[in-house]
Enzyme design. Structure first.
Site, PDB file in Angstrom:
ATOM      1  N   ASP A  83     -17.709   6.396   2.884  1.00 23.57           N
ATOM      2  CA  ASP A  83     -18.257   7.004   3.963  1.00 23.57           C
ATOM      3  C   ASP A  83     -19.740   7.295   3.779  1.00 23.57           C
ATOM      4  O   ASP A  83     -20.202   7.630   2.766  1.00 23.57           O
ATOM      5  CB  ASP A  83     -17.642   8.607   3.678  1.00 23.57           C
ATOM      6  CG  ASP A  83     -17.777   9.347   4.790  1.00 23.57           C
ATOM      7  OD1 ASP A  83     -17.843   8.737   5.933  1.00 23.57           O
ATOM      8  OD2 ASP A  83     -17.576  10.575   4.693  1.00 23.57           O
ATOM      9  N   GLY A 215     -17.577  14.095  11.793  1.00 26.61           N
ATOM     10  CA  GLY A 215     -17.397  15.539  11.934  1.00 26.61           C
ATOM     11  C   GLY A 215     -16.327  16.351  12.945  1.00 26.61           C
ATOM     12  O   GLY A 215     -16.633  17.009  13.575  1.00 26.61           O
ATOM     13  N   SER A 217     -13.437  17.930  11.879  1.00 24.84           N
ATOM     14  CA  SER A 217     -12.768  19.087  11.349  1.00 24.84           C
ATOM     15  C   SER A 217     -12.282  20.231  12.433  1.00 24.84           C
ATOM     16  O   SER A 217     -13.428  20.314  13.068  1.00 24.84           O
ATOM     17  CB  SER A 217     -13.451  19.547   9.949  1.00 24.84           C
ATOM     18  OG  SER A 217     -12.905  18.987   8.981  1.00 24.84           O
TER      19      SER A 217
HETATM   20  P1  13P Z   1     -16.058  17.015   8.878  1.00 29.98           P
HETATM   21  O1  13P Z   1     -17.191  18.078   8.057  1.00 29.98           O
HETATM   22  O2  13P Z   1     -15.968  17.827  10.168  1.00 29.98           O
HETATM   23  O3  13P Z   1     -14.707  17.373   8.063  1.00 29.98           O
HETATM   24  O4  13P Z   1     -16.555  15.834   9.051  1.00 29.98           O
HETATM   25  C1  13P Z   1     -15.984  14.859   7.927  1.00 29.98           C
HETATM   26  C2  13P Z   1     -16.868  13.747   8.219  1.00 29.98           C
HETATM   27  O5  13P Z   1     -17.472  13.111   9.177  1.00 29.98           O
HETATM   28  C3  13P Z   1     -17.012  12.606   7.075  1.00 29.98           C
HETATM   29  O6  13P Z   1     -17.833  11.506   7.086  1.00 29.98           O
HETATM   30  O1  G3H Z   2     -19.674  13.591   6.058  1.00 32.82           O
HETATM   31  C1  G3H Z   2     -19.833  13.955   5.254  1.00 32.82           C
HETATM   32  C2  G3H Z   2     -18.369  14.446   4.416  1.00 32.82           C
HETATM   33  O2  G3H Z   2     -17.980  15.413   4.631  1.00 32.82           O
HETATM   34  C3  G3H Z   2     -18.776  14.090   2.915  1.00 32.82           C
HETATM   35  O3  G3H Z   2     -19.099  15.240   2.338  1.00 32.82           O
HETATM   36  O4  G3H Z   2     -21.432  14.177   0.933  1.00 32.82           O
HETATM   37  O5  G3H Z   2     -20.461  16.463   0.713  1.00 32.82           O
HETATM   38  O6  G3H Z   2     -19.167  14.342  -0.119  1.00 32.82           O
HETATM   39  P1  G3H Z   2     -20.030  15.048   0.822  1.00 32.82           P
HETATM   40 ZN    ZN Z   3     -19.221  11.928   8.585  1.00 26.91          ZN
END
Ligand code: 13P
Ligand code: G3H
Ligand code: ZN
Length: 312
Positions: A83, A215, A217
């Site tokens: 990610d 993003g 959630s």
């Molecule tokens: P949220 O913060 O909305 O859960 O997004 C997670 C995300 O996009 C991880 O790449």
């Molecule tokens: O988009 C980011 C994800 O929520 C991962 O978060 O970088 O704190 O692991 P993090």
């Molecule tokens: Zn993300």
């Protein structure tokens, strides 16, 4: 089933009008909560690891946890995805180290620099049987150490997507249509609304091509209330309405990223546990209900939001 790439998953998701859940993993309980729900609901899944997760838990531990989940859940396809890969070296390290999918996030760069970097990752990844997600447009919020303010965020420009995809060769594209990272996505009192007009224009220009939403959630208010009732302080935490995610999943969005909701479920459960049991100190006792609540949250997403239950 061994780890797979997302190619087949996205093709079926696009045609079937649903999306695959991409859940961030940082430790064993999170991996277990997610994959137990997916196994029971017969849902394909993407387990994703950020740069921060690798720094926290170590690459090898995370890969081995995911491999353990694959052994425990042989009936469902699982993708192991990087990610927000920040650079070529991190993507290469994950490609060499067992991941089946990587994201190269060049969204903060100029259009030309984003293309050059994404193309470099695609060439290496494809030569090793790994797929790549690119990004155009900038989301607000915090990813790893980088904070993007709402003013500096920008929607994806649909007129750029065909050139980006054809020049880079990416397998999927993350776009910015009003979602943002973290638990504070919209101002209290305003109406949360994603830009479906941008999504539709992107899909018109890239027919059949899988789109990704970061993003995403929904910031369940029961967990925000649980956190606030047990010593936490998260006023005004608001997420993306689930009906809008469901609609996106029925269109060209094939991957929906969810991390903050898992964090809220885990933190709320543990806060409440400690408040109710101030004498307890065995981590298994508070991690067990946290894992169970992650599992139920993921089950709800698979069945009611993503529409991918029964699609494994
Ligand atoms: P949220 O913060 O909305 O859960 O997004 C997670 C995300 O996009 C991880 O790449
Ligand atoms: O988009 C980011 C994800 O929520 C991962 O978060 O970088 O704190 O692991 P993090
Ligand atoms: Zn993300």
């Amino acid at each position: 089933m061994a780890l797979v790439t997302s190619t087949e998953m996205f093709k079926k998701a696009y045609e079937g009008g649903y999306a695959i859940g991409a859940f961030n993993v940082n430790n064993m309980e999170i991996v277990q909560g997610i994959t137990e729900a997916c196994k029971e609901e017969k849902a394909p899944v993407i387990l994703q690891v950020s740069k921060g997760a690798r720094a926290y838990a170590n690459h090898t531990y995370l890969v081995k946890l995911v491999e353990a989940a694959v052994i425990e859940c042989p009936e469902i396809p699982v993708v192991l995805h990087l990610d927000h890969g920040p650079d070529f070296e991190t993507c290469k390290s994950c490609i060499d180290g067992g991941f089946t999918s990587v994201m190269i996030d060049g969204s903060s760069k100029s259009f030309e620099d984003n293309i050059a970097l994404t193309k470099q990752v695609v060439e290496y990844a494809h030569a090793h049987g790994v797929v790549v997600e690119g990004e155009l447009g900038t989301l607000a919020g915090i990813e790893d150490e980088v904070k993007v303010s709402a003013e500096d965020s920008s929607y994806t420009r649909p007129e750029e997507v065909e050139e980006f995809v054809s020049r880079t060769g990416v397998d999927s594209l993350a776009i910015a249509i009003g979602t943002s990272h973290g638990a504070y996505k919209f101002k209290p009192g305003t109406k949360p609304q994603l830009r479906f007009d941008i999504l539709e224009e992107v899909s018109r220009r890239l027919p059949g091509f899988p789109i990704v939403l970061h993003g995403s959630s929904s910031v369940p208010q029961n967990y925000v209330e649980m956190i606030n009732a047990n010593g936490g302080k998260m006023p005004g935490a608001i997420g993306v309405p689930e009906e809008q995610l469901r609609k996106a999943a029925s269109l060209s969005v094939c991957k929906i990223n969810i991390d903050s909701d898992l964090r809220l479920a885990m933190t709320g459960t543990i806060r409440q546990f400690f408040n109710e049991h101030p004498d307890k100190f065995d981590p298994r006792e508070y991690l067990k209900p946290a894992r169970a609540n992650i599992k139920e949250l993921v089950r709800h997403k698979l069945v009611d939001v993503l529409g991918c239950a029964g699609k494994a």
